[in-house]
Design an enzyme around this catalytic site. Structure first.
Site, short mmCIF file in Angstrom:
data_model
loop_
_atom_site.label_atom_id
_atom_site.label_comp_id
_atom_site.label_asym_id
_atom_site.label_seq_id
_atom_site.Cartn_x
_atom_site.Cartn_y
_atom_site.Cartn_z
N GLU A 1 9.00 -4.45 5.22
CA GLU A 1 9.26 -3.33 4.58
C GLU A 1 9.90 -2.07 5.49
O GLU A 1 10.45 -1.11 4.83
CB GLU A 1 7.90 -2.67 3.95
CG GLU A 1 7.33 -3.83 2.90
CD GLU A 1 6.82 -4.93 3.56
OE1 GLU A 1 6.59 -5.02 4.79
OE2 GLU A 1 6.39 -6.01 2.74
N PHE B 1 2.84 -1.54 -0.24
CA PHE B 1 3.80 -1.98 0.53
C PHE B 1 4.99 -1.11 0.97
O PHE B 1 5.36 -0.86 2.05
CB PHE B 1 4.26 -3.44 0.48
CG PHE B 1 3.09 -4.45 0.43
CD1 PHE B 1 1.99 -4.43 1.01
CD2 PHE B 1 3.10 -5.45 -0.54
CE1 PHE B 1 0.81 -5.20 0.88
CE2 PHE B 1 2.07 -6.58 -1.01
CZ PHE B 1 1.01 -6.09 -0.03
N ARG C 1 1.26 -2.61 -12.73
CA ARG C 1 1.39 -3.98 -12.93
C ARG C 1 1.38 -4.36 -14.44
O ARG C 1 2.35 -5.27 -14.86
CB ARG C 1 0.62 -4.79 -12.11
CG ARG C 1 0.63 -6.45 -12.49
CD ARG C 1 -0.49 -7.06 -11.63
NE ARG C 1 -0.36 -8.56 -11.72
CZ ARG C 1 -0.80 -9.53 -12.58
NH1 ARG C 1 -1.48 -9.11 -13.53
NH2 ARG C 1 -0.50 -10.64 -12.41
#
Ligand SMILES: Cc1ncc(C[n+]2csc(CCOP(=O)(O)OP(=O)(O)O)c2C)c(N)n1
Ligand SMILES: [Mg+2]
Lengths: 286, 322
Positions: free
Chosen positions: B64, B89, B173
């Site tokens: 990342e 992340f 999500r």
């Protein structure tokens, strides 16, 4: 193209600028600037980097990113010599006031990108936090490849800097993508802030590491002009691999008491030390 | 006043599904645009762009920091860059690189994070990012948006795509109820009053906006008149609307799927404290980590539910009369 003797004369002048900037500011990083300056001199004035100081946003220019941003005096002295900024601006290094549109200095302690409101023309990225420049260079190289432009992206890293894990993420990515428009230079002066790189966390062997990551590696003496010229010449002919020039250098090169002494990583000379340094640089053979 | 609805009966859509679709649309009209991911392109839906424009998609792998550095490099050359991963992340690991490259240089990079908040569910605390808005909001030059539903997600993307500045856009999500009308228009720095009320104001973002609406309707039956505001633009924030609603109702509840420290609750508290001190109750993830479990059960367990919000609304009202 200038001959080696002319290039050396330029480097002598730039070394004086570097020491003078750090002395004036009573702050800054002489050691890593002096180890890098011969390479930068050849890159900018030996006919390798393609640039136009009158047009710093020229789309097809080659890019140079100083990932080891604390060597900003080296970059700024080069940018002044190349004509990006007036020579008198060098006195604004690390000062509040300067030549930015809002009256602040464009010669920040660490380089700010030319599009930044306190950035300096010719700086292709903001650096200073070590470990990021190679990834940024990759982004610029990818962009050029995508646009079918033939510009090259040069980036200089420190040897201590490659202890940063991010540089290895970047090395892996560049190798994977066979970025042959990317030319990295590793200023292997053997020192970082706390001492000898080999004693702190050893990064060697470098050649084998980068080769294992898919790079073409060239090893040179980073103060030998012919070797620097040959390395850039070769780098521009390599196809299908990113290029890493591991340049063995001397930290503080050119000022006897600064050479190979990690104490001179980030301190300014006193008046007496400054005078000795200038004396040495003016009289020393090139 | 909006018509009374039951949010559980509304159609639902995941914002990341919208994200993937809109990326493909934008990719068609903007040939300079590139998209990056870090080995989560199925989950973030950037793989739709990958399939449509393979040349303009780059996978950094599980790296990342490099992802953000490359995104910056591409933006330095004038491209519009999207970079995605899970919120934990992309906002957590490379925060300092985001600061040095993207924020400092005001680069045209859209960081679009999926899997924000505890509704990540079963992956547990390691993957439930409740601190991202806080981390991003503090960065100079960074805009922070937490869209309420898929309609807003689309409007946000189509607006901010053309604003050449850094953005952090946060999605969950799960599928969220679609509460905004098709003709809704997103405006940067503007909140949106979904339901007017006079007793107490709920200023919410993300999935909590739909819960706030539901809570407001349920409380109507108890004679409590709740004003509901969607504050998707967390930075810049709609100061005027916050002060205006505080003056009107005299009690404010903030609601977010994020830590009560540093996010929307803090942003609203800052505006009120400096301009119009008002009773304030922050509803969100308390100063704690999440737990594993099915998404909506975890939400319920941590109080991020209609009933949890109703309690906070009543707490604000009690404080108001005192
Ligand atoms: C991420 C990060 N950590 C720490 C520093 C502080 N720092 C500045 S220079 C330096 C040493 C760099 O050593 P090297 O890369 O070998 O550079 P050089 O010897 O060429 O000066 C350190 C640790 C920094 N600038 N960035
Ligand atoms: Mg070194």
């Amino acid at each position: 193209m200038r001959d080696i003797q002319e290039l050396k004369e330029i480097a002598r002048e730039l070394r004086i600028d570097i020491i003078t900037m750090v002395y004036n500011a009573q702050s800054g990083h002489p050691g890593g600037s002096l180890s890098a300056i011969d390479i930068l001199t050849v890159l900018y004035f030996g006919g390798f980097l393609r640039y136009d100081p009158k047009n710093p946003w020229w789309e097809n220019r080659d890019r140079f990113i100083l990932s080891k941003g604390h060597a900003s005096p080296a970059l700024y002295s080069v940018l002044a010599k190349a004509g990006y900024i007036p020579k008198e601006e060098l006195s604004t290094y690390r000062k509040i006031k300067g030549f930015a549109p809002d009256g602040y200095s464009r010669l920040q302690g660490h380089p700010a990108w030319q599009g930044n409101k306190h950035g300096v023309p010719g700086a292709e990225a903001s650096t200073g936090s070590l470990g990021q420049g190679l990834s940024v260079a990759i982004g610029q190289a990818l962009s050029g490849r995508l646009a079918n432009k033939d510009y090259k992206v040069y980036v200089m890293l420190g040897d201590g800097e490659v202890q940063e894990g991010m540089t290895w993420e970047a090395a892996m990515f560049a190798g994977h993508h066979k970025l042959d428009n990317l030319i990295a230079i590793l200023d292997n002066n053997n020192l970082q802030i706390d001492g000898d790189v080999r004693q702190i966390v050893n990064i060697h062997p470098l050649k084998e590491k980068y080769e294992a990551f898919g790079w073409h590696v060239i090893e040179i003496d980073g103060h030998d002009y012919q070797q620097i010229i040959d390395a850039f010449t070769q780098a521009n002919q390599i196809k299908g691999k990113p290029i890493m020039i591991v340049a063995h250098t001397v930290k503080g090169k050119g000022v006897s008491f600064m050479e190979n002494n990690f104490k001179w990583h980030g301190v300014a000379p006193s008046k007496e030390e400054y005078e000795i340094a200038i004396q040495e640089l003016t009289s020393g053979g090139v | 006043m909006a018509e009374k609805i039951d949010i559980n009966k509304l159609p639902k859509k995941a914002l990341r599904d919208t994200y993937g679709e809109v990326l493909v649309e934008l990719g068609k009209i903007d040939p300079e645009m590139v998209v990056l991911d870090a080995d989560l392109s199925e989950s973030t839906r950037t793989h739709k762009f990958h399939v449509a424009y393979p040349d303009r998609f780059f996978n950094a792998g599980i790296a990342e920091q490099n992802l953000i550095g490359i995104a910056a490099g591409l933006a330095y050359t004038g491209r519009t860059v999207y970079a995605s991963s899970f919120a934990i992340f992309i906002a957590g690991r490379p925060w300092e690189i985001i600061r040095q490259q993207i924020a400092y240089n005001k680069l045209n990079v859209k960081l679009v994070a999926s899997h924000g908040g505890v509704s990540v569910g079963q992956d547990g605390a390691s993957h439930q990012m409740n601190e991202d808005v806080s981390l991003m909001r503090t960065l100079p030059n960074m805009n922070v948006i937490v869209p309420a539903d898929s309609v807003e997600m689309e409007k946000v993307l189509k607006k901010v795509h053309w604003i050449k500045e850094p953005f952090y856009i946060r999605m969950g999500r799960e599928k969220f109820p679609v509460i905004l009308p098709e003709n809704y228009e997103f405006e940067l720095g503007k909140g949106y009053v979904l339901k007017e009320g006079k007793d107490v104001s709920v200023i919410a973002c993300g999935v909590m906006v739909s819960m706030a609406l539901q809570a407001a309707y349920e409380l109507e039956d108890e004679g409590i008149d709740v004003e509901v505001i969607n504050m998707s633009s967390i930075k810049p924030i709609d100061k005027d609307l916050i002060i205006q609603t505080a003056k009107k109702t005299g009690a404010v509840v903030t609601s977010e799927e994020h830590s009560i420290i540093g996010g929307l609750g803090s942003a609203v508290a800052e505006v009120l404290a400096e301009n119009y001190p008002t009773i304030l109750v922050r509803h969100g993830v308390e100063d704690r980590f999440g737990i594993s479990g099915p998404a909506w059960e975890v939400m319920e367990e941590l109080g991020l539910s209609v009933s949890g919000l109703k309690k906070k609304i009543k707490e604000a009202l009690t404080k108001k009369v005192r």
